[in-house]
Design a protein around this motif. Sequence first.
Motif, mmCIF file in Angstrom:
data_model
loop_
_atom_site.group_PDB
_atom_site.id
_atom_site.type_symbol
_atom_site.label_atom_id
_atom_site.label_comp_id
_atom_site.label_asym_id
_atom_site.label_seq_id
_atom_site.Cartn_x
_atom_site.Cartn_y
_atom_site.Cartn_z
ATOM 1 N N LEU A 1 0.768 -1.148 0.098
ATOM 2 C CA LEU A 1 0.003 0.097 -0.085
ATOM 3 C C LEU A 1 0.829 1.151 -0.071
ATOM 4 O O LEU A 1 0.616 2.258 -0.924
ATOM 5 C CB LEU A 1 -1.047 -0.105 0.996
ATOM 6 C CG LEU A 1 -1.847 1.275 1.252
ATOM 7 C CD1 LEU A 1 -2.803 1.218 0.092
ATOM 8 C CD2 LEU A 1 -2.387 1.311 2.549
ATOM 9 N N LEU A 2 1.863 1.245 0.769
ATOM 10 C CA LEU A 2 2.609 2.444 0.896
ATOM 11 C C LEU A 2 3.407 2.765 -0.457
ATOM 12 O O LEU A 2 3.399 3.775 -0.983
ATOM 13 C CB LEU A 2 3.657 2.243 2.050
ATOM 14 C CG LEU A 2 4.652 3.531 2.215
ATOM 15 C CD1 LEU A 2 3.630 4.855 2.774
ATOM 16 C CD2 LEU A 2 5.702 3.182 3.427
ATOM 17 N N GLN A 3 3.896 1.748 -1.064
ATOM 18 C CA GLN A 3 4.403 2.015 -2.403
ATOM 19 C C GLN A 3 3.513 2.459 -3.502
ATOM 20 O O GLN A 3 3.761 3.286 -4.247
ATOM 21 C CB GLN A 3 5.262 0.526 -2.762
ATOM 22 C CG GLN A 3 6.024 0.644 -4.233
ATOM 23 C CD GLN A 3 7.306 1.760 -3.875
ATOM 24 O OE1 GLN A 3 8.095 1.377 -2.967
ATOM 25 N NE2 GLN A 3 7.321 2.438 -4.746
ATOM 26 N N LEU A 4 2.120 1.644 -3.296
ATOM 27 C CA LEU A 4 1.309 2.260 -4.315
ATOM 28 C C LEU A 4 0.943 3.527 -4.078
ATOM 29 O O LEU A 4 0.874 4.333 -5.090
ATOM 30 C CB LEU A 4 -0.058 1.235 -4.026
ATOM 31 C CG LEU A 4 -1.111 1.658 -4.847
ATOM 32 C CD1 LEU A 4 -0.941 1.435 -6.376
ATOM 33 C CD2 LEU A 4 -2.269 0.938 -4.354
ATOM 34 N N VAL A 5 0.902 4.246 -2.949
ATOM 35 C CA VAL A 5 0.752 5.588 -2.799
ATOM 36 C C VAL A 5 1.697 6.231 -3.368
ATOM 37 O O VAL A 5 1.514 7.526 -4.099
ATOM 38 C CB VAL A 5 0.254 5.956 -1.362
ATOM 39 C CG1 VAL A 5 0.107 7.321 -1.127
ATOM 40 C CG2 VAL A 5 -1.018 5.187 -0.869
ATOM 41 N N TRP A 6 2.895 6.069 -2.957
ATOM 42 C CA TRP A 6 4.145 6.746 -3.544
ATOM 43 C C TRP A 6 4.122 6.797 -5.148
ATOM 44 O O TRP A 6 4.363 7.756 -5.693
ATOM 45 C CB TRP A 6 5.456 6.045 -2.809
ATOM 46 C CG TRP A 6 5.766 6.405 -1.687
ATOM 47 C CD1 TRP A 6 5.372 7.511 -0.961
ATOM 48 C CD2 TRP A 6 6.573 5.717 -0.895
ATOM 49 N NE1 TRP A 6 5.893 7.462 0.408
ATOM 50 C CE2 TRP A 6 6.744 6.290 0.369
ATOM 51 C CE3 TRP A 6 7.341 4.491 -0.973
ATOM 52 C CZ2 TRP A 6 7.435 6.043 1.516
ATOM 53 C CZ3 TRP A 6 8.192 4.184 0.208
ATOM 54 C CH2 TRP A 6 8.098 4.753 1.397
ATOM 55 N N ASP A 7 3.870 5.497 -5.543
ATOM 56 C CA ASP A 7 3.905 5.590 -7.202
ATOM 57 C C ASP A 7 2.538 6.522 -7.766
ATOM 58 O O ASP A 7 3.043 7.135 -8.636
ATOM 59 C CB ASP A 7 3.726 4.241 -7.717
ATOM 60 C CG ASP A 7 4.791 3.177 -7.190
ATOM 61 O OD1 ASP A 7 6.030 3.707 -7.026
ATOM 62 O OD2 ASP A 7 4.614 1.829 -7.367
#
Length: 96
Positions: free
Chosen positions: A60-66
């Motif tokens: 989730l964190l990586q998705l938000v960053w992307d």
Amino acid sequence: MHYCSLSTDKQYQLADWRIRHRPLLPDMLHYARADTHYLLYVYDRVRADLLTKALGRPNLLQLVWDQSRTVALKVSSAWAMAEPGFSGGGGQPLQQ
């Protein structure tokens, strides 16, 4: 700001901050300082909330960053054409 219980003045949020407007006007400098004062604190809070709310979604964190990166790389239509000598210049589109 949601995480700081503050209300901020967004007068210069959509202002043209490019180099041709340097030095910054005193009001713009004050806005920039006030607007960035809590950034690290808010980042830590948002990150912690995302990790807490991930609920089995480890990426989730990586998705938000992307997704944030995709939004940040978009150029406002008001800035879509560069001035000669500025970031590619010659009136060429910066990015679509």
